[in-house]
Motif scaffolding. Structure first.
Motif, mmCIF file in Angstrom:
data_model
loop_
_atom_site.group_PDB
_atom_site.id
_atom_site.type_symbol
_atom_site.label_atom_id
_atom_site.label_comp_id
_atom_site.label_asym_id
_atom_site.label_seq_id
_atom_site.Cartn_x
_atom_site.Cartn_y
_atom_site.Cartn_z
ATOM 1 N N LYS A 64 -35.795 -19.767 -55.746
ATOM 2 C CA LYS A 64 -36.610 -18.631 -55.299
ATOM 3 C C LYS A 64 -37.818 -19.085 -54.491
ATOM 4 O O LYS A 64 -38.410 -18.300 -53.763
ATOM 5 C CB LYS A 64 -37.080 -17.811 -56.494
ATOM 6 N N LYS A 65 -38.193 -20.338 -54.588
ATOM 7 C CA LYS A 65 -39.330 -20.867 -53.840
ATOM 8 C C LYS A 65 -38.941 -21.319 -52.431
ATOM 9 O O LYS A 65 -39.803 -21.535 -51.594
ATOM 10 C CB LYS A 65 -39.970 -22.046 -54.585
ATOM 11 N N MET A 66 -37.641 -21.488 -52.163
ATOM 12 C CA MET A 66 -37.172 -21.925 -50.848
ATOM 13 C C MET A 66 -37.043 -20.717 -49.925
ATOM 14 O O MET A 66 -36.387 -19.735 -50.280
ATOM 15 C CB MET A 66 -35.828 -22.628 -50.980
ATOM 16 N N PRO A 67 -37.635 -20.800 -48.723
ATOM 17 C CA PRO A 67 -37.674 -19.634 -47.844
ATOM 18 C C PRO A 67 -36.296 -19.111 -47.429
ATOM 19 O O PRO A 67 -36.089 -17.902 -47.396
ATOM 20 C CB PRO A 67 -38.441 -20.123 -46.633
ATOM 21 N N LEU A 68 -35.371 -19.976 -47.105
ATOM 22 C CA LEU A 68 -34.069 -19.511 -46.592
ATOM 23 C C LEU A 68 -33.152 -18.974 -47.689
ATOM 24 O O LEU A 68 -32.290 -18.146 -47.441
ATOM 25 C CB LEU A 68 -33.359 -20.646 -45.862
ATOM 26 N N LYS A 70 -34.363 -17.726 -50.712
ATOM 27 C CA LYS A 70 -35.106 -16.787 -51.560
ATOM 28 C C LYS A 70 -34.473 -15.398 -51.598
ATOM 29 O O LYS A 70 -34.410 -14.767 -52.638
ATOM 30 C CB LYS A 70 -36.552 -16.715 -51.074
ATOM 31 N N TRP A 71 -33.975 -14.934 -50.487
ATOM 32 C CA TRP A 71 -33.443 -13.566 -50.441
ATOM 33 C C TRP A 71 -32.136 -13.413 -51.211
ATOM 34 O O TRP A 71 -31.738 -12.307 -51.555
ATOM 35 C CB TRP A 71 -33.286 -13.095 -49.013
#
Length: 73
Positions: A64-68, A70-71
């Motif tokens: 959940k902390k990784m931008p790509l 997270k969604w």
């Protein structure tokens, strides 16, 4: 960290835990070939379940902390 904050974090990660737990179950049971029913099955199963939930929670929290990614979670 207050208890309410931990409950909130855990609640936000439940979808990821649901998605990831079969992966970790397969790794432990099939790849590592651990037999949960050989010695003290009730204790082994409870520890196994709690361990799977904890590992799935940690991986979901990190993802959940990784931008790509997270969604997805």
């Amino acid at each position: 960290m207050q208890q309410n904050e931990f409950v909130r974090m855990f609640a936000e990660c439940t979808w990821g835990i649901y998605l990831l737990h079969p992966f970790f179950i397969n790794i432990i049971l099939k790849v590592l070939k651990i037999d949960l029913l050989s010695v003290a099955p009730y204790i082994n199963l409870v520890v196994f379940e709690l361990g799977i939930i904890f590992v799935s929670f940690v991986f979901t929290y990190i993802l959940k902390k990784m931008p790509l990614i997270k969604w997805l979670f």
